[in-house]
Scaffold this motif. Structure first.
Motif, PDB file in Angstrom:
ATOM      1  N   GLU A  94     -18.823 232.821  76.676  1.00 51.52           N
ATOM      2  CA  GLU A  94     -18.876 232.874  78.139  1.00 51.52           C
ATOM      3  C   GLU A  94     -17.647 232.220  78.766  1.00 51.52           C
ATOM      4  O   GLU A  94     -17.203 232.635  79.833  1.00 51.52           O
ATOM      5  CB  GLU A  94     -20.139 232.158  78.652  1.00 51.52           C
ATOM      6  CG  GLU A  94     -21.433 232.843  78.296  1.00 51.52           C
ATOM      7  CD  GLU A  94     -21.634 234.135  79.063  1.00 51.52           C
ATOM      8  OE1 GLU A  94     -21.485 234.120  80.294  1.00 51.52           O
ATOM      9  OE2 GLU A  94     -21.913 235.159  78.405  1.00 51.52           O
ATOM     10  N   ARG A  95     -17.123 231.200  78.102  1.00 54.35           N
ATOM     11  CA  ARG A  95     -16.002 230.426  78.658  1.00 54.35           C
ATOM     12  C   ARG A  95     -14.656 230.790  78.024  1.00 54.35           C
ATOM     13  O   ARG A  95     -13.672 230.094  78.240  1.00 54.35           O
ATOM     14  CB  ARG A  95     -16.294 228.938  78.485  1.00 54.35           C
ATOM     15  CG  ARG A  95     -17.464 228.474  79.335  1.00 54.35           C
ATOM     16  CD  ARG A  95     -17.828 227.035  79.027  1.00 54.35           C
ATOM     17  NE  ARG A  95     -18.843 226.541  79.933  1.00 54.35           N
ATOM     18  CZ  ARG A  95     -20.144 226.758  79.787  1.00 54.35           C
ATOM     19  NH1 ARG A  95     -20.591 227.456  78.773  1.00 54.35           N
ATOM     20  NH2 ARG A  95     -21.009 226.261  80.659  1.00 54.35           N
ATOM     21  N   HIS A 108     -22.439 231.435  71.924  1.00 56.30           N
ATOM     22  CA  HIS A 108     -22.674 232.097  73.209  1.00 56.30           C
ATOM     23  C   HIS A 108     -21.968 231.354  74.352  1.00 56.30           C
ATOM     24  O   HIS A 108     -21.290 231.973  75.189  1.00 56.30           O
ATOM     25  CB  HIS A 108     -24.177 232.206  73.496  1.00 56.30           C
ATOM     26  CG  HIS A 108     -24.479 232.715  74.857  1.00 56.30           C
ATOM     27  ND1 HIS A 108     -24.337 234.056  75.204  1.00 56.30           N
ATOM     28  CD2 HIS A 108     -24.875 232.075  75.992  1.00 56.30           C
ATOM     29  CE1 HIS A 108     -24.642 234.200  76.473  1.00 56.30           C
ATOM     30  NE2 HIS A 108     -24.974 233.026  76.983  1.00 56.30           N
ATOM     31  N   GLU A 109     -22.135 230.027  74.386  1.00 54.40           N
ATOM     32  CA  GLU A 109     -21.505 229.218  75.443  1.00 54.40           C
ATOM     33  C   GLU A 109     -19.988 229.350  75.395  1.00 54.40           C
ATOM     34  O   GLU A 109     -19.324 229.446  76.429  1.00 54.40           O
ATOM     35  CB  GLU A 109     -21.914 227.742  75.311  1.00 54.40           C
ATOM     36  CG  GLU A 109     -23.381 227.463  75.568  1.00 54.40           C
ATOM     37  CD  GLU A 109     -23.764 227.567  77.036  1.00 54.40           C
ATOM     38  OE1 GLU A 109     -22.883 227.560  77.910  1.00 54.40           O
ATOM     39  OE2 GLU A 109     -24.976 227.664  77.305  1.00 54.40           O
ATOM     40  N   ARG A 110     -19.432 229.358  74.184  1.00 53.93           N
ATOM     41  CA  ARG A 110     -17.979 229.478  74.044  1.00 53.93           C
ATOM     42  C   ARG A 110     -17.497 230.882  74.408  1.00 53.93           C
ATOM     43  O   ARG A 110     -16.407 231.034  74.963  1.00 53.93           O
ATOM     44  CB  ARG A 110     -17.547 229.092  72.630  1.00 53.93           C
ATOM     45  CG  ARG A 110     -17.561 227.591  72.422  1.00 53.93           C
ATOM     46  CD  ARG A 110     -17.133 227.208  71.029  1.00 53.93           C
ATOM     47  NE  ARG A 110     -16.838 225.777  70.953  1.00 53.93           N
ATOM     48  CZ  ARG A 110     -16.561 225.156  69.821  1.00 53.93           C
ATOM     49  NH1 ARG A 110     -16.535 225.816  68.673  1.00 53.93           N
ATOM     50  NH2 ARG A 110     -16.305 223.860  69.835  1.00 53.93           N
ATOM     51  N   ALA A 148     -18.888 223.286  75.087  1.00 50.05           N
ATOM     52  CA  ALA A 148     -18.130 224.488  75.466  1.00 50.05           C
ATOM     53  C   ALA A 148     -17.409 224.287  76.801  1.00 50.05           C
ATOM     54  O   ALA A 148     -16.256 224.697  76.966  1.00 50.05           O
ATOM     55  CB  ALA A 148     -19.061 225.694  75.533  1.00 50.05           C
ATOM     56  N   GLU A 149     -18.085 223.629  77.738  1.00 53.71           N
ATOM     57  CA  GLU A 149     -17.472 223.354  79.046  1.00 53.71           C
ATOM     58  C   GLU A 149     -16.256 222.427  78.883  1.00 53.71           C
ATOM     59  O   GLU A 149     -15.202 222.640  79.486  1.00 53.71           O
ATOM     60  CB  GLU A 149     -18.513 222.694  79.954  1.00 53.71           C
ATOM     61  CG  GLU A 149     -18.015 222.330  81.328  1.00 53.71           C
ATOM     62  CD  GLU A 149     -19.098 221.590  82.118  1.00 53.71           C
ATOM     63  OE1 GLU A 149     -18.745 220.580  82.755  1.00 53.71           O
ATOM     64  OE2 GLU A 149     -20.261 222.024  82.092  1.00 53.71           O
ATOM     65  N   GLU A 156     -26.176 229.256  69.864  1.00 55.27           N
ATOM     66  CA  GLU A 156     -26.121 228.766  71.243  1.00 55.27           C
ATOM     67  C   GLU A 156     -24.700 228.334  71.614  1.00 55.27           C
ATOM     68  O   GLU A 156     -24.196 228.676  72.681  1.00 55.27           O
ATOM     69  CB  GLU A 156     -27.098 227.597  71.432  1.00 55.27           C
ATOM     70  CG  GLU A 156     -27.222 227.161  72.872  1.00 55.27           C
ATOM     71  CD  GLU A 156     -28.221 226.023  73.066  1.00 55.27           C
ATOM     72  OE1 GLU A 156     -28.218 225.465  74.183  1.00 55.27           O
ATOM     73  OE2 GLU A 156     -28.967 225.682  72.136  1.00 55.27           O
ATOM     74  N   LEU A 157     -24.040 227.621  70.708  1.00 55.28           N
ATOM     75  CA  LEU A 157     -22.665 227.192  70.962  1.00 55.28           C
ATOM     76  C   LEU A 157     -21.726 228.395  71.009  1.00 55.28           C
ATOM     77  O   LEU A 157     -20.844 228.469  71.884  1.00 55.28           O
ATOM     78  CB  LEU A 157     -22.205 226.192  69.895  1.00 55.28           C
ATOM     79  CG  LEU A 157     -20.773 225.685  70.017  1.00 55.28           C
ATOM     80  CD1 LEU A 157     -20.517 225.050  71.377  1.00 55.28           C
ATOM     81  CD2 LEU A 157     -20.472 224.699  68.890  1.00 55.28           C
ATOM     82  N   PRO A 194     -24.375 221.915  73.092  1.00 57.85           N
ATOM     83  CA  PRO A 194     -23.526 223.113  73.122  1.00 57.85           C
ATOM     84  C   PRO A 194     -22.904 223.442  74.479  1.00 57.85           C
ATOM     85  O   PRO A 194     -21.719 223.758  74.541  1.00 57.85           O
ATOM     86  CB  PRO A 194     -24.463 224.235  72.672  1.00 57.85           C
ATOM     87  CG  PRO A 194     -25.600 223.572  72.001  1.00 57.85           C
ATOM     88  CD  PRO A 194     -25.715 222.192  72.575  1.00 57.85           C
ATOM     89  N   ALA A 195     -23.675 223.384  75.548  1.00 58.19           N
ATOM     90  CA  ALA A 195     -23.128 223.749  76.865  1.00 58.19           C
ATOM     91  C   ALA A 195     -22.048 222.765  77.301  1.00 58.19           C
ATOM     92  O   ALA A 195     -20.976 223.165  77.765  1.00 58.19           O
ATOM     93  CB  ALA A 195     -24.243 223.821  77.909  1.00 58.19           C
TER      94      ALA A 195
END
Length: 182
Positions: A121-122, A117-119, A149-150, A114-115, A145-146
Protein backbone atom coordinates in the motif's frame (compact mmCIF):
# COMPACT_ATOMS: atom_id res chain seq x y z
CA UNK A 1 25.08 7.46 -5.33
CA UNK A 2 23.79 5.38 -2.40
CA UNK A 3 24.38 2.14 -4.36
CA UNK A 4 28.02 3.20 -4.81
CA UNK A 5 28.37 3.72 -1.04
CA UNK A 6 26.60 0.41 -0.36
CA UNK A 7 28.93 -1.48 -2.69
CA UNK A 8 32.10 0.23 -1.41
CA UNK A 9 31.27 -0.17 2.30
CA UNK A 10 30.12 -3.78 1.86
CA UNK A 11 33.31 -4.68 0.00
CA UNK A 12 35.51 -2.94 2.58
CA UNK A 13 33.52 -4.53 5.41
CA UNK A 14 33.90 -8.02 3.98
CA UNK A 15 37.62 -7.61 3.23
CA UNK A 16 38.66 -5.93 6.49
CA UNK A 17 36.08 -7.78 8.57
CA UNK A 18 37.14 -11.18 7.26
CA UNK A 19 39.07 -12.14 10.43
CA UNK A 20 36.02 -11.29 12.58
CA UNK A 21 33.68 -13.15 10.21
CA UNK A 22 35.97 -16.18 10.31
CA UNK A 23 36.21 -16.13 14.11
CA UNK A 24 32.43 -15.80 14.52
CA UNK A 25 31.91 -18.64 12.04
CA UNK A 26 34.24 -20.92 14.01
CA UNK A 27 32.58 -20.06 17.33
CA UNK A 28 29.19 -20.57 15.66
CA UNK A 29 30.26 -24.05 14.55
CA UNK A 30 30.79 -25.00 18.18
CA UNK A 31 27.59 -23.24 19.25
CA UNK A 32 25.06 -24.69 16.79
CA UNK A 33 27.04 -26.84 14.35
CA UNK A 34 25.65 -24.64 11.58
CA UNK A 35 26.85 -21.03 11.97
CA UNK A 36 25.41 -19.54 8.79
CA UNK A 37 21.68 -19.02 8.46
CA UNK A 38 20.02 -18.63 5.07
CA UNK A 39 16.38 -17.69 4.64
CA UNK A 40 14.26 -16.63 1.71
CA UNK A 41 13.04 -13.07 2.19
CA UNK A 42 10.95 -10.54 0.27
CA UNK A 43 13.23 -8.23 -1.70
CA UNK A 44 12.88 -5.20 -3.91
CA UNK A 45 9.76 -5.38 -6.11
CA UNK A 46 8.75 -8.38 -3.96
CA UNK A 47 11.30 -10.64 -5.62
CA UNK A 48 12.66 -13.41 -3.40
CA UNK A 49 16.29 -13.45 -2.34
CA UNK A 50 18.30 -15.50 0.15
CA UNK A 51 19.30 -13.46 3.18
CA UNK A 52 22.50 -14.58 4.92
CA UNK A 53 23.11 -14.07 8.64
CA UNK A 54 24.94 -15.69 11.50
CA UNK A 55 22.69 -18.23 13.19
CA UNK A 56 21.44 -17.06 16.59
CA UNK A 57 18.79 -19.73 17.18
CA UNK A 58 18.97 -23.48 17.33
CA UNK A 59 18.92 -25.06 13.84
CA UNK A 60 15.57 -26.82 14.44
CA UNK A 61 13.74 -23.55 15.26
CA UNK A 62 10.65 -22.89 13.12
CA UNK A 63 11.06 -20.34 10.33
CA UNK A 64 8.93 -17.50 11.71
CA UNK A 65 9.39 -13.79 12.29
CA UNK A 66 11.59 -13.09 15.32
CA UNK A 67 8.75 -11.63 17.38
CA UNK A 68 6.94 -14.98 17.03
CA UNK A 69 9.95 -17.09 18.00
CA UNK A 70 10.51 -18.42 21.50
CA UNK A 71 13.36 -16.80 23.46
CA UNK A 72 14.47 -20.27 24.60
CA UNK A 73 15.47 -21.00 21.01
CA UNK A 74 18.22 -18.35 21.11
CA UNK A 75 21.62 -19.71 22.11
CA UNK A 76 23.92 -17.84 24.52
CA UNK A 77 26.28 -17.02 21.68
CA UNK A 78 23.23 -15.99 19.65
CA UNK A 79 22.23 -13.53 22.38
CA UNK A 80 25.69 -11.98 22.16
CA UNK A 81 25.48 -11.77 18.36
CA UNK A 82 22.05 -10.11 18.51
CA UNK A 83 23.02 -7.67 21.25
CA UNK A 84 26.12 -6.55 19.34
CA UNK A 85 24.34 -6.83 15.95
CA UNK A 86 27.24 -8.95 14.69
CA UNK A 87 24.69 -11.49 13.40
CA UNK A 88 24.00 -9.01 10.58
CA UNK A 89 27.58 -8.92 9.21
CA UNK A 90 27.11 -11.66 6.57
CA UNK A 91 24.38 -9.50 5.01
CA UNK A 92 27.21 -7.40 3.61
CA UNK A 93 27.31 -10.14 0.97
CA UNK A 94 23.65 -9.41 0.13
CA UNK A 95 24.51 -5.70 -0.09
CA UNK A 96 27.51 -6.38 -2.34
CA UNK A 97 25.29 -8.43 -4.68
CA UNK A 98 22.75 -5.60 -4.88
CA UNK A 99 19.93 -7.54 -3.16
CA UNK A 100 20.06 -5.22 -0.16
CA UNK A 101 21.24 -1.79 0.89
CA UNK A 102 22.94 -0.83 4.13
CA UNK A 103 19.91 1.40 4.81
CA UNK A 104 16.37 0.39 3.92
CA UNK A 105 13.33 -1.46 5.24
CA UNK A 106 14.21 -4.76 6.92
CA UNK A 107 13.31 -7.63 4.58
CA UNK A 108 10.34 -9.65 5.76
CA UNK A 109 9.32 -13.27 5.28
CA UNK A 110 6.82 -14.25 2.61
CA UNK A 111 4.44 -15.53 5.31
CA UNK A 112 4.12 -12.05 6.91
CA UNK A 113 1.06 -11.21 4.83
CA UNK A 114 -0.12 -8.27 6.96
CA UNK A 115 3.26 -6.53 6.70
CA UNK A 116 3.50 -7.30 2.98
CA UNK A 117 0.06 -5.79 2.42
CA UNK A 118 0.95 -2.65 4.43
CA UNK A 119 4.21 -2.27 2.50
CA UNK A 120 2.47 -2.78 -0.86
CA UNK A 121 0.00 0.00 0.00
CA UNK A 122 2.89 2.36 0.79
CA UNK A 123 5.14 1.31 -2.12
CA UNK A 124 7.90 0.27 0.28
CA UNK A 125 8.94 -2.58 -2.04
CA UNK A 126 10.22 -0.01 -4.54
CA UNK A 127 13.33 0.29 -2.34
CA UNK A 128 16.01 -2.28 -1.67
CA UNK A 129 15.61 -3.86 1.75
CA UNK A 130 18.29 -2.83 4.22
CA UNK A 131 20.32 -3.92 7.21
CA UNK A 132 19.22 -0.89 9.22
CA UNK A 133 16.98 2.12 8.94
CA UNK A 134 14.66 4.55 10.68
CA UNK A 135 12.46 1.80 12.16
CA UNK A 136 15.42 -0.14 13.55
CA UNK A 137 17.05 2.79 15.31
CA UNK A 138 13.65 3.64 16.82
CA UNK A 139 13.00 0.04 17.93
CA UNK A 140 9.97 -0.45 15.68
CA UNK A 141 9.89 -4.07 14.61
CA UNK A 142 7.77 -6.49 12.62
CA UNK A 143 5.36 -7.04 15.51
CA UNK A 144 3.62 -3.76 14.52
CA UNK A 145 3.17 -4.12 10.73
CA UNK A 146 1.25 -0.90 10.03
CA UNK A 147 3.61 1.27 12.09
CA UNK A 148 6.65 -0.43 10.56
CA UNK A 149 5.41 0.06 6.98
CA UNK A 150 4.50 3.69 7.72
CA UNK A 151 7.96 4.31 9.20
CA UNK A 152 9.63 2.57 6.24
CA UNK A 153 7.68 4.77 3.82
CA UNK A 154 8.63 7.92 5.73
CA UNK A 155 12.31 6.88 5.66
CA UNK A 156 12.29 6.09 1.93
CA UNK A 157 10.60 9.36 1.02
CA UNK A 158 13.03 11.45 3.07
CA UNK A 159 16.28 9.49 2.68
CA UNK A 160 19.21 11.81 2.15
CA UNK A 161 22.91 11.03 2.20
CA UNK A 162 23.08 12.59 5.65
CA UNK A 163 20.23 10.37 6.96
CA UNK A 164 21.86 7.31 5.33
CA UNK A 165 25.05 7.87 7.29
CA UNK A 166 23.11 8.80 10.43
CA UNK A 167 21.19 5.48 10.49
CA UNK A 168 24.41 3.52 9.96
CA UNK A 169 26.22 5.44 12.71
CA UNK A 170 23.31 5.09 15.15
CA UNK A 171 23.22 1.34 14.51
CA UNK A 172 26.98 0.93 14.96
CA UNK A 173 26.77 2.90 18.21
CA UNK A 174 24.09 0.53 19.50
CA UNK A 175 20.84 2.44 19.02
CA UNK A 176 17.90 0.05 18.60
CA UNK A 177 17.66 -3.46 19.93
CA UNK A 178 16.34 -5.38 16.94
CA UNK A 179 13.23 -7.50 16.81
CA UNK A 180 11.56 -8.45 20.07
CA UNK A 181 11.46 -12.11 21.01
CA UNK A 182 8.59 -13.46 23.04
Amino acid sequence: MIRLFDFSFALLGLVFGFPVLLLLTIIGLFDTGSPIFRQERVGRHQKPFTLVKFRTMRPETASVASHLANSDDITQFGQFLRKTKLDELPQLWNVLKGEMSLVGPRPCLFNQSELIHERQERKVFEARPGITGLAQVNEIDMSTPALLAETDQRMIESLTLSAYFSYILQTVLGKGRGDRIR
